[in-house]
Design a protein around this motif. Structure first.
Motif, PDB file in Angstrom:
ATOM      1  N   LEU A   1       1.839   6.775  -6.853  1.00  0.00           N
ATOM      2  CA  LEU A   1       0.810   7.751  -7.223  1.00  0.00           C
ATOM      3  C   LEU A   1       1.338   9.169  -7.052  1.00  0.00           C
ATOM      4  O   LEU A   1       1.138  10.026  -7.923  1.00  0.00           O
ATOM      5  CB  LEU A   1      -0.453   7.555  -6.381  1.00  0.00           C
ATOM      6  CG  LEU A   1      -1.557   8.575  -6.597  1.00  0.00           C
ATOM      7  CD1 LEU A   1      -2.166   8.405  -7.976  1.00  0.00           C
ATOM      8  CD2 LEU A   1      -2.608   8.452  -5.529  1.00  0.00           C
ATOM      9  N   ILE A   2       2.041   9.413  -5.961  1.00  0.00           N
ATOM     10  CA  ILE A   2       2.613  10.736  -5.719  1.00  0.00           C
ATOM     11  C   ILE A   2       3.646  11.069  -6.787  1.00  0.00           C
ATOM     12  O   ILE A   2       3.647  12.168  -7.343  1.00  0.00           O
ATOM     13  CB  ILE A   2       3.225  10.807  -4.309  1.00  0.00           C
ATOM     14  CG1 ILE A   2       2.114  10.752  -3.262  1.00  0.00           C
ATOM     15  CG2 ILE A   2       4.053  12.070  -4.131  1.00  0.00           C
ATOM     16  CD1 ILE A   2       2.603  10.572  -1.856  1.00  0.00           C
ATOM     17  N   VAL A   3       4.525  10.119  -7.083  1.00  0.00           N
ATOM     18  CA  VAL A   3       5.567  10.351  -8.085  1.00  0.00           C
ATOM     19  C   VAL A   3       4.953  10.629  -9.458  1.00  0.00           C
ATOM     20  O   VAL A   3       5.423  11.486 -10.196  1.00  0.00           O
ATOM     21  CB  VAL A   3       6.536   9.151  -8.143  1.00  0.00           C
ATOM     22  CG1 VAL A   3       7.449   9.221  -9.335  1.00  0.00           C
ATOM     23  CG2 VAL A   3       7.338   9.068  -6.863  1.00  0.00           C
ATOM     24  N   SER A   4       3.886   9.932  -9.785  1.00  0.00           N
ATOM     25  CA  SER A   4       3.270  10.141 -11.098  1.00  0.00           C
ATOM     26  C   SER A   4       2.568  11.490 -11.200  1.00  0.00           C
ATOM     27  O   SER A   4       2.395  12.016 -12.298  1.00  0.00           O
ATOM     28  CB  SER A   4       2.276   9.015 -11.393  1.00  0.00           C
ATOM     29  OG  SER A   4       1.126   9.129 -10.584  1.00  0.00           O
TER      30      SER A   4
ATOM     31  N   PHE B   1      -0.722  11.122   0.615  1.00  0.00           N
ATOM     32  CA  PHE B   1       0.049  11.299   1.838  1.00  0.00           C
ATOM     33  C   PHE B   1      -0.757  10.887   3.064  1.00  0.00           C
ATOM     34  O   PHE B   1      -0.240  10.226   3.972  1.00  0.00           O
ATOM     35  CB  PHE B   1       0.501  12.753   2.001  1.00  0.00           C
ATOM     36  CG  PHE B   1       1.808  13.052   1.340  1.00  0.00           C
ATOM     37  CD1 PHE B   1       2.953  12.329   1.616  1.00  0.00           C
ATOM     38  CD2 PHE B   1       1.891  14.093   0.433  1.00  0.00           C
ATOM     39  CE1 PHE B   1       4.156  12.625   1.013  1.00  0.00           C
ATOM     40  CE2 PHE B   1       3.090  14.396  -0.181  1.00  0.00           C
ATOM     41  CZ  PHE B   1       4.230  13.661   0.106  1.00  0.00           C
ATOM     42  N   LEU B   2      -2.019  11.275   3.103  1.00  0.00           N
ATOM     43  CA  LEU B   2      -2.867  10.887   4.230  1.00  0.00           C
ATOM     44  C   LEU B   2      -3.042   9.377   4.309  1.00  0.00           C
ATOM     45  O   LEU B   2      -3.017   8.801   5.407  1.00  0.00           O
ATOM     46  CB  LEU B   2      -4.238  11.568   4.125  1.00  0.00           C
ATOM     47  CG  LEU B   2      -4.253  13.063   4.396  1.00  0.00           C
ATOM     48  CD1 LEU B   2      -5.645  13.626   4.129  1.00  0.00           C
ATOM     49  CD2 LEU B   2      -3.841  13.339   5.822  1.00  0.00           C
ATOM     50  N   LEU B   3      -3.210   8.725   3.165  1.00  0.00           N
ATOM     51  CA  LEU B   3      -3.351   7.277   3.164  1.00  0.00           C
ATOM     52  C   LEU B   3      -2.069   6.587   3.610  1.00  0.00           C
ATOM     53  O   LEU B   3      -2.121   5.549   4.277  1.00  0.00           O
ATOM     54  CB  LEU B   3      -3.780   6.786   1.787  1.00  0.00           C
ATOM     55  CG  LEU B   3      -5.218   7.086   1.411  1.00  0.00           C
ATOM     56  CD1 LEU B   3      -5.490   6.674  -0.032  1.00  0.00           C
ATOM     57  CD2 LEU B   3      -6.179   6.394   2.354  1.00  0.00           C
ATOM     58  N   ILE B   4      -0.920   7.142   3.262  1.00  0.00           N
ATOM     59  CA  ILE B   4       0.342   6.576   3.735  1.00  0.00           C
ATOM     60  C   ILE B   4       0.429   6.700   5.251  1.00  0.00           C
ATOM     61  O   ILE B   4       0.804   5.736   5.948  1.00  0.00           O
ATOM     62  CB  ILE B   4       1.545   7.268   3.053  1.00  0.00           C
ATOM     63  CG1 ILE B   4       1.639   6.825   1.600  1.00  0.00           C
ATOM     64  CG2 ILE B   4       2.842   6.958   3.784  1.00  0.00           C
ATOM     65  CD1 ILE B   4       2.679   7.571   0.790  1.00  0.00           C
TER      66      ILE B   4
ATOM     67  N   ASN C   1       0.820  -1.219   0.000  1.00  0.00           N
ATOM     68  CA  ASN C   1       0.000   0.000   0.000  1.00  0.00           C
ATOM     69  C   ASN C   1       0.849   1.262   0.000  1.00  0.00           C
ATOM     70  O   ASN C   1       0.540   2.220  -0.709  1.00  0.00           O
ATOM     71  CB  ASN C   1      -0.940   0.011   1.203  1.00  0.00           C
ATOM     72  CG  ASN C   1      -2.163  -0.815   0.972  1.00  0.00           C
ATOM     73  OD1 ASN C   1      -2.562  -1.027  -0.161  1.00  0.00           O
ATOM     74  ND2 ASN C   1      -2.763  -1.277   2.040  1.00  0.00           N
ATOM     75  N   THR C   2       1.917   1.272   0.787  1.00  0.00           N
ATOM     76  CA  THR C   2       2.774   2.445   0.852  1.00  0.00           C
ATOM     77  C   THR C   2       3.473   2.685  -0.480  1.00  0.00           C
ATOM     78  O   THR C   2       3.561   3.826  -0.949  1.00  0.00           O
ATOM     79  CB  THR C   2       3.803   2.285   1.977  1.00  0.00           C
ATOM     80  OG1 THR C   2       3.113   2.023   3.203  1.00  0.00           O
ATOM     81  CG2 THR C   2       4.634   3.535   2.146  1.00  0.00           C
TER      82      THR C   2
END
Length: 60
Positions: A18-21, A39-42, A11-12
């Protein structure tokens, strides 16, 4: 415990990808919203990992 670790890593890493993309495309405000959600999900995922690890250690 192995399942919990793999779940957390998977998941992380998915949220990290997703952030990098989304970092390169700064045209829409929606991209910043998606980055914030990732970020919140991480953070939630890591908190969940430590809570579950503590519960599993108590069972031993």
């Amino acid at each position: 415990m192995k399942k919990l670790i793999w779940f957390t890593l998977l998941n992380t890493s998915a949220m990290g990808l997703l952030i990098v993309s989304r970092v390169g495309s700064e045209k829409d405000n929606m991209d910043w919203v998606l980055i914030a959600i990732a970020f919140l999900l991480i953070l939630v995922n890591l908190i969940h990992f430590f809570v579950e690890r503590k519960k599993l250690n108590k069972l031993k």
